[in-house]
Design a protein around this motif. Structure first.
Motif, PDB file in Angstrom:
ATOM      1  N   MET A  16     -63.318  13.442  32.829  1.00 42.87           N
ATOM      2  CA  MET A  16     -63.548  12.338  33.767  1.00 42.87           C
ATOM      3  C   MET A  16     -62.206  11.659  33.985  1.00 42.87           C
ATOM      4  SD  MET A  16     -66.672  11.794  34.862  1.00 42.87           S
ATOM      5  CE  MET A  16     -68.109  12.813  34.616  1.00 42.87           C
ATOM      6  N   PRO A  17     -62.001  11.112  35.178  1.00 40.99           N
ATOM      7  CA  PRO A  17     -60.705  10.480  35.462  1.00 40.99           C
ATOM      8  C   PRO A  17     -60.480   9.202  34.663  1.00 40.99           C
ATOM      9  CG  PRO A  17     -62.232  10.136  37.280  1.00 40.99           C
ATOM     10  CD  PRO A  17     -62.916  11.056  36.311  1.00 40.99           C
ATOM     11  N   VAL A  18     -59.220   8.902  34.404  1.00 41.23           N
ATOM     12  CA  VAL A  18     -58.841   7.619  33.830  1.00 41.23           C
ATOM     13  C   VAL A  18     -59.025   6.601  34.951  1.00 41.23           C
ATOM     14  CG1 VAL A  18     -56.930   6.259  32.919  1.00 41.23           C
ATOM     15  CG2 VAL A  18     -57.229   8.641  32.197  1.00 41.23           C
ATOM     16  N   LEU A  19     -59.688   5.491  34.642  1.00 43.66           N
ATOM     17  CA  LEU A  19     -60.001   4.500  35.674  1.00 43.66           C
ATOM     18  C   LEU A  19     -58.988   3.365  35.673  1.00 43.66           C
ATOM     19  CD1 LEU A  19     -63.878   4.413  35.198  1.00 43.66           C
ATOM     20  CD2 LEU A  19     -62.525   5.816  36.762  1.00 43.66           C
ATOM     21  N   ASN A  20     -58.970   2.638  36.766  1.00 45.85           N
ATOM     22  CA  ASN A  20     -58.076   1.489  36.943  1.00 45.85           C
ATOM     23  C   ASN A  20     -58.742   0.241  36.348  1.00 45.85           C
ATOM     24  OD1 ASN A  20     -56.147  -0.305  37.803  1.00 45.85           O
ATOM     25  ND2 ASN A  20     -56.822  -0.310  39.922  1.00 45.85           N
ATOM     26  N   LEU A  21     -58.983   0.297  35.038  1.00 47.59           N
ATOM     27  CA  LEU A  21     -59.578  -0.797  34.274  1.00 47.59           C
ATOM     28  C   LEU A  21     -58.916  -0.775  32.905  1.00 47.59           C
ATOM     29  CD1 LEU A  21     -63.314  -0.111  35.173  1.00 47.59           C
ATOM     30  CD2 LEU A  21     -62.116  -2.245  35.681  1.00 47.59           C
ATOM     31  N   PRO A  22     -58.908  -1.899  32.183  1.00 48.47           N
ATOM     32  CA  PRO A  22     -58.346  -1.873  30.827  1.00 48.47           C
ATOM     33  C   PRO A  22     -59.133  -0.879  29.961  1.00 48.47           C
ATOM     34  CG  PRO A  22     -58.799  -4.129  31.520  1.00 48.47           C
ATOM     35  CD  PRO A  22     -59.399  -3.222  32.558  1.00 48.47           C
ATOM     36  N   PRO A  23     -58.519  -0.365  28.903  1.00 45.17           N
ATOM     37  CA  PRO A  23     -59.216   0.635  28.085  1.00 45.17           C
ATOM     38  C   PRO A  23     -60.437   0.062  27.372  1.00 45.17           C
ATOM     39  CG  PRO A  23     -57.119   0.011  27.098  1.00 45.17           C
ATOM     40  CD  PRO A  23     -57.175  -0.659  28.428  1.00 45.17           C
ATOM     41  N   GLY A  27     -64.015   2.727  40.422  1.00 44.81           N
ATOM     42  CA  GLY A  27     -63.271   2.821  39.172  1.00 44.81           C
ATOM     43  C   GLY A  27     -61.764   2.836  39.365  1.00 44.81           C
ATOM     44  N   LEU A  28     -61.329   3.262  40.539  1.00 44.03           N
ATOM     45  CA  LEU A  28     -59.903   3.323  40.848  1.00 44.03           C
ATOM     46  C   LEU A  28     -59.511   2.155  41.745  1.00 44.03           C
ATOM     47  CD1 LEU A  28     -59.812   7.159  41.563  1.00 44.03           C
ATOM     48  CD2 LEU A  28     -59.227   5.989  39.428  1.00 44.03           C
ATOM     49  N   GLN A  29     -60.404   1.805  42.641  1.00 42.32           N
ATOM     50  CA  GLN A  29     -60.199   0.684  43.561  1.00 42.32           C
ATOM     51  C   GLN A  29     -61.400  -0.249  43.405  1.00 42.32           C
ATOM     52  OE1 GLN A  29     -60.395   1.824  47.698  1.00 42.32           O
ATOM     53  NE2 GLN A  29     -59.768  -0.183  48.432  1.00 42.32           N
ATOM     54  N   HIS A  30     -61.129  -1.543  43.414  1.00 42.53           N
ATOM     55  CA  HIS A  30     -62.199  -2.537  43.286  1.00 42.53           C
ATOM     56  C   HIS A  30     -62.053  -3.516  44.448  1.00 42.53           C
ATOM     57  CE1 HIS A  30     -61.875  -0.966  39.222  1.00 42.53           C
ATOM     58  NE2 HIS A  30     -60.674  -1.492  39.140  1.00 42.53           N
ATOM     59  N   ILE A  31     -63.136  -3.736  45.169  1.00 39.84           N
ATOM     60  CA  ILE A  31     -63.147  -4.762  46.213  1.00 39.84           C
ATOM     61  C   ILE A  31     -64.088  -5.851  45.715  1.00 39.84           C
ATOM     62  CG2 ILE A  31     -63.740  -5.322  48.607  1.00 39.84           C
ATOM     63  CD1 ILE A  31     -63.222  -2.317  49.267  1.00 39.84           C
ATOM     64  N   CYS A  32     -63.530  -7.028  45.445  1.00 34.75           N
ATOM     65  CA  CYS A  32     -64.329  -8.153  44.949  1.00 34.75           C
ATOM     66  C   CYS A  32     -64.296  -9.269  45.980  1.00 34.75           C
ATOM     67  CB  CYS A  32     -63.791  -8.646  43.604  1.00 34.75           C
ATOM     68  SG  CYS A  32     -63.897  -7.390  42.318  1.00 34.75           S
ATOM     69  N   LEU A  33     -65.458  -9.844  46.230  1.00 32.86           N
ATOM     70  CA  LEU A  33     -65.613 -10.871  47.253  1.00 32.86           C
ATOM     71  C   LEU A  33     -66.346 -12.077  46.671  1.00 32.86           C
ATOM     72  CD1 LEU A  33     -66.978  -8.404  49.958  1.00 32.86           C
ATOM     73  CD2 LEU A  33     -64.646  -9.282  49.857  1.00 32.86           C
ATOM     74  N   ALA A  34     -65.972 -13.259  47.126  1.00 34.24           N
ATOM     75  CA  ALA A  34     -66.655 -14.491  46.706  1.00 34.24           C
ATOM     76  C   ALA A  34     -67.084 -15.258  47.955  1.00 34.24           C
ATOM     77  CB  ALA A  34     -65.724 -15.356  45.855  1.00 34.24           C
ATOM     78  N   TRP A  35     -68.289 -15.807  47.910  1.00 28.37           N
ATOM     79  CA  TRP A  35     -68.837 -16.563  49.037  1.00 28.37           C
ATOM     80  C   TRP A  35     -68.175 -17.927  49.118  1.00 28.37           C
ATOM     81  CZ3 TRP A  35     -71.294 -15.575  53.286  1.00 28.37           C
ATOM     82  CH2 TRP A  35     -71.922 -16.601  53.997  1.00 28.37           C
TER      83      TRP A  35
END
Length: 156
Positions: free
Chosen positions: A10-17, A131-139
């Motif tokens: 599985m790929p290494v993700l763009n998140l802390p270990p 897991g590699l890209q995260h799009i986070c949105l806040a109202w």
């Protein structure tokens, strides 16, 4: 005695270990879901979901007891399922996360998918991740629209 090695890729993700538990169960590679306390078949999407859950619990200090996973909801006449929902301490939706496999590109269509679910749920924070890209949105209440965040929202 050495543990037998389980071959999975599985790929290494763009998140802390984080430490995930992977095992072979009934001939299938499975990953341990620390919230549901059971092994689930390891798919690329499940790989992302488990990493995000562990990241939110271990690094962002989200309370484990406030997570809801893969619950059904009805939109118009269609049955849908969200991936991860975190409630606030009053039991209201706080964060809705839609997980995709790492090879799935995050597009306007994936943002619209989580937005449709959120029409019913009403969470003030949304995240879409492969897991590699995260799009986070806040109202933003005063503007009546979502704004993009640089990271997953802090809890509380």
């Amino acid at each position: 005695m050495m543990e037998p090695q389980i071959n999975y890729s599985m790929p290494v993700l763009n998140l802390p270990p984080v430490e995930v538990q992977v095992d072979e169960i009934d001939g299938k590679i499975s990953i341990f879901d620390s919230l549901r306390k059971k092994y689930l078949v390891l798919t690329p999407e499940e790989w992302v979901r488990q990493h995000i859950i562990l990241y939110l619990v271990q690094y962002k200090e989200y309370p484990r007891s406030l997570f809801a996973l893969e619950k059904g909801l009805k939109y118009n006449t269609m049955q849908k399922r969200f991936d991860v929902m975190v409630m606030d301490r009053d039991g209201k939706p706080f964060l809705l996360v839609e997980c995709k496999a790492p090879d799935v590109k995050l597009t306007q269509k994936t943002v619209e998918q989580v937005s449709v679910y959120n029409k019913i749920l009403g969470a003030p924070n949304l995240c879409i991740s492969n897991g590699l890209q995260h799009i986070c949105l806040a109202w933003e209440e005063e503007k009546g629209q979502f704004r993009q965040l640089s990271q997953f929202p802090d809890f509380g």
